[in-house]
Design a protein around this motif. Structure first.
Motif, PDB file in Angstrom:
ATOM      1  N   ALA A 436       0.837  -1.205   0.000  1.00  0.00           N
ATOM      2  CA  ALA A 436       0.000   0.000   0.000  1.00  0.00           C
ATOM      3  C   ALA A 436       0.873   1.257   0.000  1.00  0.00           C
ATOM      4  CB  ALA A 436      -0.936  -0.007   1.203  1.00  0.00           C
ATOM      5  N   ALA A 437       1.966   1.227   0.743  1.00  0.00           N
ATOM      6  CA  ALA A 437       2.877   2.378   0.788  1.00  0.00           C
ATOM      7  C   ALA A 437       3.522   2.613  -0.579  1.00  0.00           C
ATOM      8  CB  ALA A 437       3.947   2.150   1.851  1.00  0.00           C
ATOM      9  N   GLN A 438       3.834   1.529  -1.299  1.00  0.00           N
ATOM     10  CA  GLN A 438       4.415   1.675  -2.631  1.00  0.00           C
ATOM     11  C   GLN A 438       3.426   2.324  -3.596  1.00  0.00           C
ATOM     12  OE1 GLN A 438       5.523  -2.348  -3.589  1.00  0.00           O
ATOM     13  NE2 GLN A 438       7.304  -2.339  -2.240  1.00  0.00           N
ATOM     14  N   HIS A 439       2.147   1.889  -3.528  1.00  0.00           N
ATOM     15  CA  HIS A 439       1.135   2.490  -4.390  1.00  0.00           C
ATOM     16  C   HIS A 439       0.895   3.956  -4.016  1.00  0.00           C
ATOM     17  CE1 HIS A 439       0.064  -1.023  -6.694  1.00  0.00           C
ATOM     18  NE2 HIS A 439      -0.170  -1.729  -5.619  1.00  0.00           N
ATOM     19  N   GLN A 440       0.981   4.269  -2.728  1.00  0.00           N
ATOM     20  CA  GLN A 440       0.826   5.657  -2.303  1.00  0.00           C
ATOM     21  C   GLN A 440       1.917   6.527  -2.917  1.00  0.00           C
ATOM     22  OE1 GLN A 440       1.752   6.453   1.817  1.00  0.00           O
ATOM     23  NE2 GLN A 440       0.335   8.202   1.908  1.00  0.00           N
TER      24      GLN A 440
END
Length: 478
Positions: A436-440
């Protein structure tokens, strides 16, 4: 010379908000924006949409909002699978009103219509104004819709409804169980609902371009499929696709509240990434049964984790929490849980550092807000394209786990407890959070200088200007 783009949003908050984010982007690039609206509670059956339009109009004084004059005896929007057919009839009835408005507007460079309002493109074609479609869901949903009229093959008598859970193959997408497709195509192929849907889908290429509410890296395979000639049968060509999602007004376009919502102050007192946030959309159609509400409550309580839960009554109206929730639940969980009636500022809650996971119906606006906030999600799809969104969130995006009970019509307390613990306590949950942090990070890059969404918007505006100049040259030659 002032450049004007006219927007024609759909009659739902979830369709209206992305169109207004586009309005904000157009204003930033020096365009004048006019918004043509159908606002008639007799048609929509409620006043929520008109109220949302009023809030946004107050928040965006630079945008000109024009309510189209009402038509006599307008068709009322039907619920469920019959919605699209009734909506198409409504748009057709209002085409004369839209025509008159466009004729009275000076120097309209382009018109952008909601994906549900493709019938309005006949007006833009008649007037010679470039017409574009705003697709408010993601690229995967668009790729599915574009291929649906052709995916079963010519002469194949099998209907989608007959396929049950059998997978359907689409270019650029993982196999989709037929049961996960739009409700309209699961109707009898001889029904008006099915025929209206297929007729509408066959018009997808009949526009100068499609603006999609996504960013390229989030749905790379689906975006590539939309640009692949194999997406449509020979002789049909997809128009340019512009992935312009995550515009500058993401999450705040509904209008800022005069006072900070109380749930945000409650979140301020919670540890980082500790709270389960449960919210199932902004329209009120995602209400759960009384039995389901009790199961959710029991599961949250057993998990022992902090939670913020937006509750709606099963049949609308003001929810009586004492009657809907288990006896003593509010008192027992008052130290670590907060139940909010009807609405909470979802985007702000998701961005809050205390929010650890998001239980969502997988509506596309909610998905993007979760992605932008870097929050792992628990999927609980309910209708429209949400089941297909779930497949991507759990599969290719890898930032969500699934509440399986929705397929049986009831998510039991034990599963609620188990899945909350999975995301907040387990190694699998840490992996979801990392993705999720990568997509953010990718979402932030998409709208930064040189990012994919900014570049897509620039290409769209360049096309608008080119078509305007060509139109002006033709007018001079005549």
């Amino acid at each position: 010379m002032e450049k004007t783009v006219v927007l024609y949003p759909g009659l739902a908050v979830s369709h209206f908000v992305p169109m207004m984010r586009l309005a904000g982007s157009l204003l930033e690039h020096g365009y004048a924006v006019s918004v043509a609206m159908i606002i008639d509670p007799a048609v929509t059956g409620n006043t929520e949409f008109a109220a949302a339009v009023g809030r946004v109009a107050a928040a965006m004084p630079s945008v000109h909002f024009h309510t189209l004059p009402p038509v006599e005896d307008p068709p009322r929007l039907a619920p469920g699978p019959q919605f699209l057919a009734s909506y198409s009839q409504l748009v057709l009835r209002y085409n004369d009103r839209l025509h008159d408005f466009l004729c009275s507007s000076a120097r309209v460079h382009a018109v952008v219509v909601d994906s549900l309002s493709s019938q309005a493109l006949g007006v833009t074609n008649t007037l010679g104004i470039p017409g574009y479609v705003m697709f408010t869901s993601g690229a995967a949903a668009l790729a599915t819709l574009a291929q649906l009229p052709y995916v079963l093959g010519e002469g194949n008598r099998t209907s989608f409804r007959e396929l049950g859970d059998a997978p359907v193959e689409f270019l650029g997408l993982p196999p989709v169980p037929a049961s996960h497709l739009f409700a309209e195509v699961l109707e009898d192929p001889e029904s008006d609902t099915y025929k209206t849907m297929m007729t509408s889908l066959s018009r997808v290429p009949d526009t100068h371009g499609i603006l999609v509410n996504t960013f390229e890296s989030l749905e790379a395979r689906a975006v590539a499929a939309l640009r692949d000639p194999r997406c449509l049968p020979a002789g049909r060509v997809m128009p340019p696709v512009y992935c312009v999602g995550l515009g500058p007004f993401l999450g705040g376009i509904e209008g800022e509240a005069k006072e900070r919502h109380g749930c945000l102050a409650w979140l301020d007192a919670q540890p980082d990434r500790s709270v389960v946030f449960l919210c199932f959309g902004s329209t009120g159609v995602a209400n759960h049964s009384a039995e389901q509400l009790k199961e959710i409550a029991a599961g949250l309580e057993k998990s022992g984790h902090r939670f913020l839960w937006v509750v709606r009554a099963p049949h609308g109206g003001d929810p009586d929490l004492d009657a809907l929730l288990p006896d003593g639940f509010l008192e027992r969980t008052s130290g670590h849980g907060l139940v909010v009636k009807q609405w909470a500022p979802q985007a702000e809650v998701l961005r809050h550092t205390a929010t650890g996971t998001f239980v969502t119906h997988c509506g596309w606006n909610s998905v993007l807000e979760g992605v932008a906030a870097g929050v792992p999600m628990l999927c609980w799809p309910l209708h429209t394209e949400q089941k297909m969104n779930k497949l991507l969130m759990v599969g290719e995006m890898g930032l969500a786990a699934e509440m399986m009970g929705w397929q049986r019509g009831l998510v039991e307390a034990a599963e609620v407890e188990r899945k909350v613990r999975l995301v907040l306590e387990s190694e699998e949950g840490r992996e979801l959070r990392a993705r999720a942090a990568q997509h953010q990070e990718a979402a932030g890059a998409a709208w930064s200088d040189g990012g994919s969404s900014r570049a897509a918007l620039a290409r769209f505006l360049s096309d608008v200007d080119r078509r305007w100049q060509a139109r002006a040259r033709r007018a001079e030659a005549a």
